[in-house]
Design a protein around this motif. Structure first.
Motif, PDB file in Angstrom:
ATOM      1  N   LYS A 318       2.194  23.375 101.158  1.00  0.00           N
ATOM      2  CA  LYS A 318       1.269  24.499 101.108  1.00  0.00           C
ATOM      3  C   LYS A 318       0.280  24.334  99.964  1.00  0.00           C
ATOM      4  O   LYS A 318      -0.902  24.633 100.094  1.00  0.00           O
ATOM      5  CB  LYS A 318       2.046  25.809 100.946  1.00  0.00           C
ATOM      6  N   GLU A 319       0.791  23.841  98.828  1.00  0.00           N
ATOM      7  CA  GLU A 319      -0.060  23.551  97.677  1.00  0.00           C
ATOM      8  C   GLU A 319      -0.195  22.038  97.570  1.00  0.00           C
ATOM      9  O   GLU A 319       0.802  21.333  97.473  1.00  0.00           O
ATOM     10  CB  GLU A 319       0.560  24.112  96.391  1.00  0.00           C
ATOM     11  N   LEU A 320      -1.423  21.545  97.565  1.00  0.00           N
ATOM     12  CA  LEU A 320      -1.625  20.103  97.481  1.00  0.00           C
ATOM     13  C   LEU A 320      -1.287  19.549  96.104  1.00  0.00           C
ATOM     14  O   LEU A 320      -1.115  18.349  95.942  1.00  0.00           O
ATOM     15  CB  LEU A 320      -3.068  19.750  97.836  1.00  0.00           C
ATOM     16  N   ILE A 321      -1.192  20.409  95.118  1.00  0.00           N
ATOM     17  CA  ILE A 321      -0.844  19.976  93.773  1.00  0.00           C
ATOM     18  C   ILE A 321       0.598  20.359  93.487  1.00  0.00           C
ATOM     19  O   ILE A 321       0.974  21.526  93.588  1.00  0.00           O
ATOM     20  CB  ILE A 321      -1.764  20.619  92.725  1.00  0.00           C
ATOM     21  N   ASP A 322       1.397  19.378  93.139  1.00  0.00           N
ATOM     22  CA  ASP A 322       2.777  19.624  92.746  1.00  0.00           C
ATOM     23  C   ASP A 322       2.780  20.489  91.487  1.00  0.00           C
ATOM     24  O   ASP A 322       2.113  20.171  90.500  1.00  0.00           O
ATOM     25  CB  ASP A 322       3.463  18.273  92.482  1.00  0.00           C
TER      26      ASP A 322
END
Length: 582
Positions: A318-322
């Motif tokens: 859902k979030e491209l950034i961990d």
């Protein structure tokens, strides 16, 4: 249900033997062992956090460890070194120090370091007991300090003709923590004069036949050695530009493997994945000589994060950034703010954020007390992965923001700064984003951000001007997950200031997308200049809106072309421009 025969992605796993014995997917980096052997015996290497350093060192340890000789075929079958072994394969007794393990009360860091080193030396003696006289264990127990235990092991090993290999992971971890939390004086006491860490480093080179040290910056090494090269710095050597991270070919091979075993959703394509992740994780280059000659590198941790979600959950994250990377951002932020962020460093951060690049050489080493000087500070951002090599100009490098992941970290930094000056009610801003994304009611959103720009009066000297206004606008536009904000995107041979690309894969309910053309007028601009600028902006945005590439990216959403005109600090005019697309 996924077959047990499918290789899982080793996201978050840094133990090479675990990866191999649990049949997890591995990108082969063993071809660099022979290059390292040819380059030197004492090597130093820096890469940003989450670039696969610990897994690489674990793999290297298993390769050179004499105790793993009988396991070589099991561990390295199918990898480069299985067919190209070097003369030093399984020849050394290995001591692996991970200084991120030196935890505990920061006020007792010397004791923590001594205790950690003592334990590691005693475990070393137990592991390799058959190579030493039985008295070694007893001698270590009565030897008072970790450093003296290390000396004892070194002296005895030389007498017996035993080769020792030292691996130091996160060599600068706890020293950076001391620098962050306790300041320059406490850090200086550790790394200068008779400081415990400095004294320990003096012992390394006489004791070990080979040393590899990895970290995230060269600051601590410079302070520990006062410029004396305890190790050859291969950080920017073109031979090792691709030693960590994934090339695009590596990523494509991973995708094809999981497609081949049926582990990816049928709707997902190789090109679709590459297009999705490339703007966020790619574009790293660590050697000026390699720029334009070798492919750029992906952040390996981010790729594994994305693909593990896709394989295990059947959808992209859902979030491209961990979220774990934000911890790294917080560490970087604390480090660059040591002793308060001065005007010059603040201007550097703004220049990079607004332009996307800066010209400067990269300094190979510098002491902590000088790390905030212009060239050193920019070099620190490079070592932290906040900048990467994007070109060469004479003696300078063009250092660029590598990707959207890092760009967001700069925007978050600016947001933090703006919020300390004028606390924007973020909850109200999110409601405005809801209206724009779901209902097409964009006026409250634009008015909200423009009012924030006006009210941030304390930084007017910092943010006045078109480029600075764009940076301010971009920082606030990135607060939503409904859109992937693309600044300066090329459409119809021009560059649109902002494209709010709908994040349709995660938020299919988004019905409206936006392109924004942001126009800035100086406070003394005439009405005629304002009218001419507005007419030009109308024509520009109509051209962008008609671009076929843009139309293909809308995914059924209604496009709103918006022109915003600001004079000085005040919103002058904002309108949705009517377009007629055939």
């Amino acid at each position: 249900m996924m077959s047990n025969d499918i290789k899982l992605i080793p996201y978050g796993i840094s133990n090479f033997k675990q990866v191999r014995r649990e049949n997890k997917y591995l990108v082969d980096k063993t071809m660099y062992f022979e290059k390292m052997e040819r380059t030197g015996n004492f090597l130093f290497f820096v890469r940003p956090r989450r670039f696969g350093k610990s897994l690489f060192l674990s793999m290297l340890e298993a390769y050179y460890d004499i105790s793993e000789k009988d396991n070589f075929d099991e561990l390295f079958k199918g990898l480069y070194v299985a067919d190209h072994p070097t003369q030093y394969k399984n020849k050394y007794l290995m001591l692996h120090l991970d200084f991120s393990q030196v935890q505990g009360d920061i006020d007792h860091i010397a004791d923590n370091l001594n205790n950690y080193l003592s334990v590691q030396c005693e475990l070393f003696a137990l592991k390799y007991a058959k190579f030493y006289p039985p008295q070694l264990t007893q001698l270590l127990q009565i030897t008072p300090t970790g450093a003296s235990k290390l000396t004892l092991i070194g002296n005895l090993s030389r007498q017996l003709g035993i080769g020792l290999y030292l691996i130091v992971d996160e060599y600068d971890n706890f020293t950076n923590d001391v620098l962050n939390t306790k300041g320059q004086q406490a850090y200086h006491e550790l790394t200068h004069g008779t400081g415990i860490y400095r004294e320990l480093f003096k012992k390394f080179k006489p004791v070990f036949d080979r040393i590899i040290m990895l970290g995230v910056s060269p600051i601590t090494l410079d302070d520990l050695t006062s410029g004396y090269n305890i190790a050859l710095n291969i950080t920017m050597h073109p031979f090792f530009n691709q030693m960590l991270g994934f090339s695009e070919d590596d990523v494509r091979q991973m995708i094809r493997y999981y497609q081949g075993v049926g582990a990816l959703p049928a709707t997902v394509t190789e090109e679709g994945i590459i297009a999705d992740i490339k703007p966020w994780y790619d574009n790293y280059c660590f050697a000026g000589e390699s720029f334009g000659k070798e492919p750029s590198m992906f952040n390996s941790d981010m790729v594994c994060y994305y693909l593990s979600n896709l394989v295990e959950q059947g959808r992209r994250p859902k979030e491209l950034i961990d979220s774990n990377t934000m911890t790294d951002y917080a560490k970087m932020k604390r480090l660059i703010e040591i002793d308060k962020l001065d005007g010059e460093r603040l201007n550097i951060i703004h220049e990079i954020t607004e332009n996307g690049y800066i010209y400067s050489p990269v300094v190979s080493h510098f002491p902590a007390e000088r790390m905030m000087e212009f060239g050193n500070f920019i070099s620190l951002l490079y070592y932290y992965g906040m900048l990467t090599i994007g070109g060469v100009r004479g003696e300078n490098l063009k250092l660029v923001i590598p990707n959207n992941n890092v760009r967001l970290q700069y925007y978050h930094y600016m947001l933090d700064e703006y919020q300390t000056i004028y606390a924007l009610p973020v909850t109200d801003l999110r409601k405005a984003f809801d209206g724009a994304a779901l209902d097409g009611d964009w006026q409250p959103l634009i008015s909200f951000i423009c009012q924030a720009y006006h009210d941030t009066t304390a930084v007017r000297q910092l943010i006045e001007g078109e480029r600075n206004l764009q940076g301010f606008m971009n920082a606030y536009l990135t607060l939503t997950n409904y859109y992937l904000v693309a600044p300066e995107m090329e459409f119809s041979h021009g560059f649109c200031d902002f494209f709010l690309l709908p994040n349709y894969a995660v938020y299919p309910m988004v019905k409206h997308s936006y392109i924004l053309e942001l126009k800035y007028l100086k406070t003394n601009a005439s009405d005629t200049e304002a009218e001419r600028q507005w007419t030009e902006a109308e024509q520009q945005i109509k051209t962008y809106a008609a671009d076929k590439k843009l139309q293909s990216m809308l995914h059924g959403t209604q496009l709103h072309p918006i022109v915003v005109q600001i004079k000085g600090y005040d919103l002058v005019k904002v309108e949705e421009i009517q377009t007629y697309i055939i």
